[in-house]
Design a protein around this motif. Structure first.
Motif, PDB file in Angstrom:
ATOM      1  N   PRO A   1       0.843  -1.205   0.000  1.00 33.79           N
ATOM      2  CA  PRO A   1       0.000   0.000   0.000  1.00 33.79           C
ATOM      3  C   PRO A   1       0.881   1.260   0.000  1.00 33.79           C
ATOM      4  O   PRO A   1       2.042   1.189   0.406  1.00 33.79           O
ATOM      5  CB  PRO A   1      -0.793  -0.101   1.314  1.00 33.79           C
ATOM      6  CG  PRO A   1      -0.343  -1.329   1.998  1.00 33.79           C
ATOM      7  CD  PRO A   1       0.643  -2.055   1.168  1.00 33.79           C
ATOM      8  N   PRO A   2       0.358   2.409  -0.465  1.00 36.83           N
ATOM      9  CA  PRO A   2       1.189   3.615  -0.508  1.00 36.83           C
ATOM     10  C   PRO A   2       1.764   3.952   0.871  1.00 36.83           C
ATOM     11  O   PRO A   2       1.078   3.810   1.883  1.00 36.83           O
ATOM     12  CB  PRO A   2       0.203   4.708  -0.955  1.00 36.83           C
ATOM     13  CG  PRO A   2      -0.870   3.971  -1.679  1.00 36.83           C
ATOM     14  CD  PRO A   2      -0.989   2.642  -1.003  1.00 36.83           C
ATOM     15  N   PRO A   3       3.038   4.372   0.926  1.00 40.94           N
ATOM     16  CA  PRO A   3       3.672   4.663   2.216  1.00 40.94           C
ATOM     17  C   PRO A   3       3.109   5.940   2.842  1.00 40.94           C
ATOM     18  O   PRO A   3       2.648   6.831   2.116  1.00 40.94           O
ATOM     19  CB  PRO A   3       5.146   4.872   1.833  1.00 40.94           C
ATOM     20  CG  PRO A   3       5.097   5.297   0.400  1.00 40.94           C
ATOM     21  CD  PRO A   3       3.921   4.613  -0.210  1.00 40.94           C
TER      22      PRO A   3
ATOM     23  N   GLU B   1       2.696  14.548 -15.180  1.00 40.09           N
ATOM     24  CA  GLU B   1       3.129  13.147 -15.071  1.00 40.09           C
ATOM     25  C   GLU B   1       3.035  12.684 -13.624  1.00 40.09           C
ATOM     26  O   GLU B   1       2.631  11.548 -13.357  1.00 40.09           O
ATOM     27  CB  GLU B   1       4.569  13.007 -15.590  1.00 40.09           C
ATOM     28  CG  GLU B   1       4.652  13.042 -17.100  1.00 40.09           C
ATOM     29  CD  GLU B   1       6.049  13.345 -17.646  1.00 40.09           C
ATOM     30  OE1 GLU B   1       6.258  13.116 -18.839  1.00 40.09           O
ATOM     31  OE2 GLU B   1       6.919  13.821 -16.885  1.00 40.09           O
ATOM     32  N   MET B   2       3.388  13.564 -12.686  1.00 44.44           N
ATOM     33  CA  MET B   2       3.318  13.199 -11.258  1.00 44.44           C
ATOM     34  C   MET B   2       1.878  12.864 -10.852  1.00 44.44           C
ATOM     35  O   MET B   2       1.641  11.917 -10.096  1.00 44.44           O
ATOM     36  CB  MET B   2       3.877  14.341 -10.397  1.00 44.44           C
ATOM     37  CG  MET B   2       3.927  14.029  -8.920  1.00 44.44           C
ATOM     38  SD  MET B   2       4.937  12.581  -8.484  1.00 44.44           S
ATOM     39  CE  MET B   2       6.551  13.288  -8.372  1.00 44.44           C
ATOM     40  N   MET B   3       0.917  13.622 -11.369  1.00 40.31           N
ATOM     41  CA  MET B   3      -0.497  13.348 -11.039  1.00 40.31           C
ATOM     42  C   MET B   3      -0.921  11.990 -11.612  1.00 40.31           C
ATOM     43  O   MET B   3      -1.662  11.239 -10.993  1.00 40.31           O
ATOM     44  CB  MET B   3      -1.419  14.451 -11.599  1.00 40.31           C
ATOM     45  CG  MET B   3      -1.163  15.821 -11.013  1.00 40.31           C
ATOM     46  SD  MET B   3      -1.170  15.834  -9.200  1.00 40.31           S
ATOM     47  CE  MET B   3       0.161  16.955  -8.859  1.00 40.31           C
ATOM     48  N   LEU B   4      -0.416  11.693 -12.797  1.00 45.31           N
ATOM     49  CA  LEU B   4      -0.740  10.410 -13.429  1.00 45.31           C
ATOM     50  C   LEU B   4      -0.091   9.252 -12.658  1.00 45.31           C
ATOM     51  O   LEU B   4      -0.720   8.216 -12.417  1.00 45.31           O
ATOM     52  CB  LEU B   4      -0.266  10.430 -14.890  1.00 45.31           C
ATOM     53  CG  LEU B   4      -0.587   9.209 -15.740  1.00 45.31           C
ATOM     54  CD1 LEU B   4      -2.051   8.807 -15.625  1.00 45.31           C
ATOM     55  CD2 LEU B   4      -0.246   9.484 -17.193  1.00 45.31           C
ATOM     56  N   PHE B   5       1.180   9.450 -12.243  1.00 45.87           N
ATOM     57  CA  PHE B   5       1.839   8.424 -11.427  1.00 45.87           C
ATOM     58  C   PHE B   5       1.062   8.218 -10.126  1.00 45.87           C
ATOM     59  O   PHE B   5       0.897   7.092  -9.661  1.00 45.87           O
ATOM     60  CB  PHE B   5       3.282   8.834 -11.103  1.00 45.87           C
ATOM     61  CG  PHE B   5       4.257   8.618 -12.226  1.00 45.87           C
ATOM     62  CD1 PHE B   5       4.340   7.389 -12.870  1.00 45.87           C
ATOM     63  CD2 PHE B   5       5.114   9.627 -12.646  1.00 45.87           C
ATOM     64  CE1 PHE B   5       5.241   7.167 -13.914  1.00 45.87           C
ATOM     65  CE2 PHE B   5       6.018   9.415 -13.688  1.00 45.87           C
ATOM     66  CZ  PHE B   5       6.083   8.193 -14.318  1.00 45.87           C
ATOM     67  N   GLY B   6       0.584   9.325  -9.539  1.00 47.69           N
ATOM     68  CA  GLY B   6      -0.205   9.235  -8.301  1.00 47.69           C
ATOM     69  C   GLY B   6      -1.480   8.434  -8.518  1.00 47.69           C
ATOM     70  O   GLY B   6      -1.829   7.556  -7.727  1.00 47.69           O
ATOM     71  N   ALA B   7      -2.165   8.727  -9.643  1.00 46.94           N
ATOM     72  CA  ALA B   7      -3.422   8.031  -9.950  1.00 46.94           C
ATOM     73  C   ALA B   7      -3.183   6.541 -10.166  1.00 46.94           C
ATOM     74  O   ALA B   7      -3.948   5.692  -9.694  1.00 46.94           O
ATOM     75  CB  ALA B   7      -4.052   8.650 -11.192  1.00 46.94           C
ATOM     76  N   LEU B   8      -2.100   6.209 -10.875  1.00 45.91           N
ATOM     77  CA  LEU B   8      -1.797   4.793 -11.135  1.00 45.91           C
ATOM     78  C   LEU B   8      -1.449   4.060  -9.844  1.00 45.91           C
ATOM     79  O   LEU B   8      -1.888   2.927  -9.626  1.00 45.91           O
ATOM     80  CB  LEU B   8      -0.652   4.674 -12.143  1.00 45.91           C
ATOM     81  CG  LEU B   8      -1.060   4.808 -13.611  1.00 45.91           C
ATOM     82  CD1 LEU B   8       0.139   5.086 -14.496  1.00 45.91           C
ATOM     83  CD2 LEU B   8      -1.784   3.549 -14.104  1.00 45.91           C
ATOM     84  N   GLN B   9      -0.687   4.723  -8.961  1.00 48.85           N
ATOM     85  CA  GLN B   9      -0.361   4.083  -7.670  1.00 48.85           C
ATOM     86  C   GLN B   9      -1.635   3.810  -6.875  1.00 48.85           C
ATOM     87  O   GLN B   9      -1.794   2.750  -6.282  1.00 48.85           O
ATOM     88  CB  GLN B   9       0.511   5.011  -6.824  1.00 48.85           C
ATOM     89  CG  GLN B   9       1.947   5.082  -7.239  1.00 48.85           C
ATOM     90  CD  GLN B   9       2.674   6.060  -6.343  1.00 48.85           C
ATOM     91  OE1 GLN B   9       2.978   5.764  -5.199  1.00 48.85           O
ATOM     92  NE2 GLN B   9       2.932   7.239  -6.847  1.00 48.85           N
ATOM     93  N   TYR B  10      -2.519   4.813  -6.874  1.00 46.77           N
ATOM     94  CA  TYR B  10      -3.782   4.680  -6.140  1.00 46.77           C
ATOM     95  C   TYR B  10      -4.584   3.505  -6.696  1.00 46.77           C
ATOM     96  O   TYR B  10      -5.083   2.647  -5.945  1.00 46.77           O
ATOM     97  CB  TYR B  10      -4.559   5.996  -6.277  1.00 46.77           C
ATOM     98  CG  TYR B  10      -5.958   5.960  -5.717  1.00 46.77           C
ATOM     99  CD1 TYR B  10      -6.178   5.662  -4.375  1.00 46.77           C
ATOM    100  CD2 TYR B  10      -7.062   6.218  -6.535  1.00 46.77           C
ATOM    101  CE1 TYR B  10      -7.474   5.616  -3.860  1.00 46.77           C
ATOM    102  CE2 TYR B  10      -8.345   6.178  -6.029  1.00 46.77           C
ATOM    103  CZ  TYR B  10      -8.548   5.877  -4.704  1.00 46.77           C
ATOM    104  OH  TYR B  10      -9.818   5.829  -4.193  1.00 46.77           O
TER     105      TYR B  10
ATOM    106  N   LEU C   1       1.052   9.696  -2.414  1.00 45.47           N
ATOM    107  CA  LEU C   1       1.124   9.325  -3.831  1.00 45.47           C
ATOM    108  C   LEU C   1       2.029  10.235  -4.653  1.00 45.47           C
ATOM    109  O   LEU C   1       2.332   9.941  -5.799  1.00 45.47           O
ATOM    110  CB  LEU C   1      -0.283   9.348  -4.454  1.00 45.47           C
ATOM    111  CG  LEU C   1      -1.340   8.475  -3.767  1.00 45.47           C
ATOM    112  CD1 LEU C   1      -2.721   8.772  -4.323  1.00 45.47           C
ATOM    113  CD2 LEU C   1      -1.016   7.001  -3.936  1.00 45.47           C
ATOM    114  N   VAL C   2       2.437  11.378  -4.050  1.00 46.15           N
ATOM    115  CA  VAL C   2       3.292  12.318  -4.801  1.00 46.15           C
ATOM    116  C   VAL C   2       4.538  12.640  -3.983  1.00 46.15           C
ATOM    117  O   VAL C   2       4.589  12.388  -2.780  1.00 46.15           O
ATOM    118  CB  VAL C   2       2.528  13.626  -5.140  1.00 46.15           C
ATOM    119  CG1 VAL C   2       1.391  13.356  -6.091  1.00 46.15           C
ATOM    120  CG2 VAL C   2       2.029  14.322  -3.881  1.00 46.15           C
TER     121      VAL C   2
END
Length: 644
Positions: A190-192, A277-286, A483-484
């Protein structure tokens, strides 16, 4: 031959026990020495894993048929008799620490192969071990020692591929506890918590990133020769970013750990990316953590079905090949062209102010431009050869900005050029062409269409659909700061980040777990700085330190004062490289009489030598040979004078 006394410390007798003295002659072989030792200790146990370590010379005496005389051992030699496999604490990319038995007597390359066999990670040549970075510790954290999962009871099998049971190696199927550990390895964490991210070491500059690469262990020497002792902690990480033959069916652990390494590189700002890109990486992690927690991991456990799958696949390929008519083949032989009006801008030339529109023509691996379409029959204003260029995207979908940044090799350094596209369609085609061209491929290459497709799907993910996201924002409570990266913790409050991440989430919410992991890795691999390992070097004849970036296909020279790429050299133009081990200097010769030489400041030159040789080794792998690893070739390319 005269007999003499040899003293040997036997580790199994305890630290305080006196050395065991045996009577030997110089013509006694090592096997005989071991036999005498075992008889003298009178301990009945399995001694098969034990060997002799020569303290002063820092070497194992593994050739049991060699005599003491051949090894050059005299009465003053300090020998230790101990197991070759010992426990080691191993930190994985996902932050979990395992305790497992590893080989201290083989070269690190083989030790990593043993670890990967145990953890069910294919292609162990892509990974290696490095010394960890200490975390910032606060006084109140003293009691919080991280949990260590013990795998020391796992038998050390020498099989190249572990026997799978329910999709996991048989030794993980022994008990529910072991199964739980395997789940931790093969399912993303899970996200740290934001405070966990804040506690980790974050490199603040390129020089900081360079220091990390000084921590890699030498693949040609064993752990004990590098000062690693029993129960020390090391990190297992992907070292060569040349991921090969990734198959989610067999690579659950490998895929998850690579994703975790990529995710931490982004969270700790180890690699730069844009805000979108950071927002997209955040969304994918979520999305990944949401699906991973809810979706039971179905592992394929029927080898017969797998064989059938691969047989059908190869049949499909054959059928495709046979079905092409003469006209199709003829069409493929004439390379396609791309032509269109684009705008160009050269930041360093004073002659062109701002963007100017020209008629562009993409042919083979070069771009030419003309004043207008009508004049395209004559001589171009300029022709840009893309082979060996650096190609980077500069895109903001919301602002309709579609730029392609090209760094073109020139004798005096790199020339920078920006191409501006009008829309997504045009950008996807030209960007795909530039990427292929930089690798020396033409538009006729089979990967052109799939490259366009992946660029378009990446752009689609960045689109915002405001209507649907606001409705969902109330239902979903997400800890956006998990996530970011910390830069955005300072810049935005969580409630400002939530709608933006949920916006991006709408575009990926339909992806399966494997597709989401793969998509995350694809976007990470498309970042301009992807796969760069930095080392601070001093070029021959220069008075200042500079940075050398080592990438999967090229070397990059970076000027520290401005942080700009000064020059790029491709491996495929490399004729030879040598290391002068006495003065620790590397010399590389490229085609066209280009010679460079440098000494390394933040890492041993063996590490740089190993990186370059390792990447060249990675490029020699092919499907036919993929089952067997050519270990000898790896050592030839990376071992330096120790390999000879």
């Amino acid at each position: 031959m005269a007999a003499w006394d040899l003293s040997v410390t036997v580790e199994d007798l305890g630290l305080d026990a006196p050395p065991v003295t045996i009577s030997v002659a110089s013509d006694l072989h090592i096997g005989g020495v071991i036999l005498k030792l075992v008889e003298k200790t009178q301990i009945k146990q399995d001694w098969s894993d034990h060997a002799l370590w020569w303290e002063q010379k820092q070497r194992w005496l593994l050739r049991t048929a060699w005599t003491l005389e051949k090894y050059g051992i005299h009465a003053d030699a300090k020998l230790v008799f101990m197991p070759q496999h010992k426990p080691l604490r191993l930190g994985l990319p996902n932050g979990i620490t395992l305790r497992l038995r590893v080989c201290f007597s083989n070269p690190v390359f083989q030790t990593v192969m043993g670890i990967c066999r145990m953890l069910n990670i294919r292609h162990p040549e892509e990974l290696s071990l490095l010394r960890p970075i200490e975390e910032k510790k606060k006084k109140k954290d003293k009691n919080l020692a991280p949990e260590i999962y013990d795998l020391t009871e796992v038998p050390l099998s020498s099989v190249s591929r572990p026997c799978l049971y329910n999709g996991m190696p048989a030794h993980f199927a022994d008990s529910p506890e072991m199964e739980a550990i395997y789940k931790m390895l093969s399912v993303s964490q899970p996200p740290p918590a934001p405070e966990v991210i804040a506690k980790q070491y974050r490199p603040a500059s390129v020089v900081d990133k360079a220091h990390i690469n000084g921590r890699w262990l030498d693949s040609s020497r064993c752990l004990l020769q590098q000062g690693i002792q029993e129960s020390d902690k090391l990190w297992l990480r992907f070292k060569y970013y040349a991921t090969y033959d990734m198959d989610s069916k067999y690579d659950a652990v490998r895929l998850t750990q690579l994703y975790e390494q990529a995710r931490w590189a982004i969270l700790l700002e180890d690699i730069d990316c844009t805000e979108e890109e950071m927002m997209l990486f955040g969304a994918l992690q979520y999305h990944i953590s949401k699906v991973a927690q809810s979706e039971p991991q179905i592992m394929s456990n029927n080898p017969a079905m797998d064989d059938l799958d691969s047989a059908l696949q190869s049949l499909e390929v054959k059928m495709e090949g046979e079905g092409s008519s003469a006209s199709d083949l003829l069409e493929n032989m004439t390379a396609p062209e791309l032509t269109d009006y684009l705008k160009i801008f050269r930041p360093k030339r004073l002659t062109l102010k701002g963007y100017k529109q020209y008629w562009f023509k993409f042919q083979d691996t070069s771009i030419s431009y003309f004043k207008s379409k009508e004049e395209s029959i004559g001589e171009p204003i300029q022709m840009i050869n893309l082979k060996g260029c650096e190609v980077a995207p500069d895109v903001n979908v919301a602002a309709q900005k579609f730029l392609i940044r090209l760094l073109i090799p020139a004798p005096e350094g790199m020339n920078e050029v920006y191409l501006r596209c009008e829309n997504e369609q045009q950008y996807a085609q030209w960007m795909a062409g530039c990427r292929l061209g930089s690798k020396g491929k033409t538009l006729a290459d089979s990967s052109f269409q799939s490259e366009i497709q992946s660029i378009r799907s990446f752009l689609a993910m960045q689109k915002t659909n405001s209507s649907s996201s606001s409705a969902n924002a109330s239902e979903e409570s997400i800890n956006t700061h998990s996530l970011v990266s910390p830069r955005y913790h300072k810049k935005y409050k969580p409630k400002q980040l939530t709608p933006r991440i949920l916006d991006a989430y709408q575009n990926v919410a339909q992806l399966s777990l494997t597709d989401a992991l793969m998509r995350f890795l694809q976007i990470w691999q498309a970042l301009p700085d992807f796969g760069l390992a930095y080392v601070v070097v001093r070029f021959k004849g220069s008075r200042k330190d500079e940075v050398l970036g080592i990438a999967p296909n090229r070397l990059i020279r970076i000027d520290l004062s401005v942080g700009d790429v000064v020059k790029t050299w491709r491996y495929n133009n490399m004729k030879q490289w040598n290391v002068n081990w006495d003065i620790r200097q590397m010399a590389i010769e490229f085609e066209g009489n280009v010679n460079i030489a440098f000494s390394c400041v933040t890492a041993d030159c063996k590490i740089v030598h190993e990186f370059i040789g390792g990447y060249i080794f990675m490029s020699t792998r092919s499907r036919e040979k993929s089952e067997t690893l050519n270990e000898e070739l790896f050592h030839k390319l990376t071992g330096g004078h120790e390999a000879l």
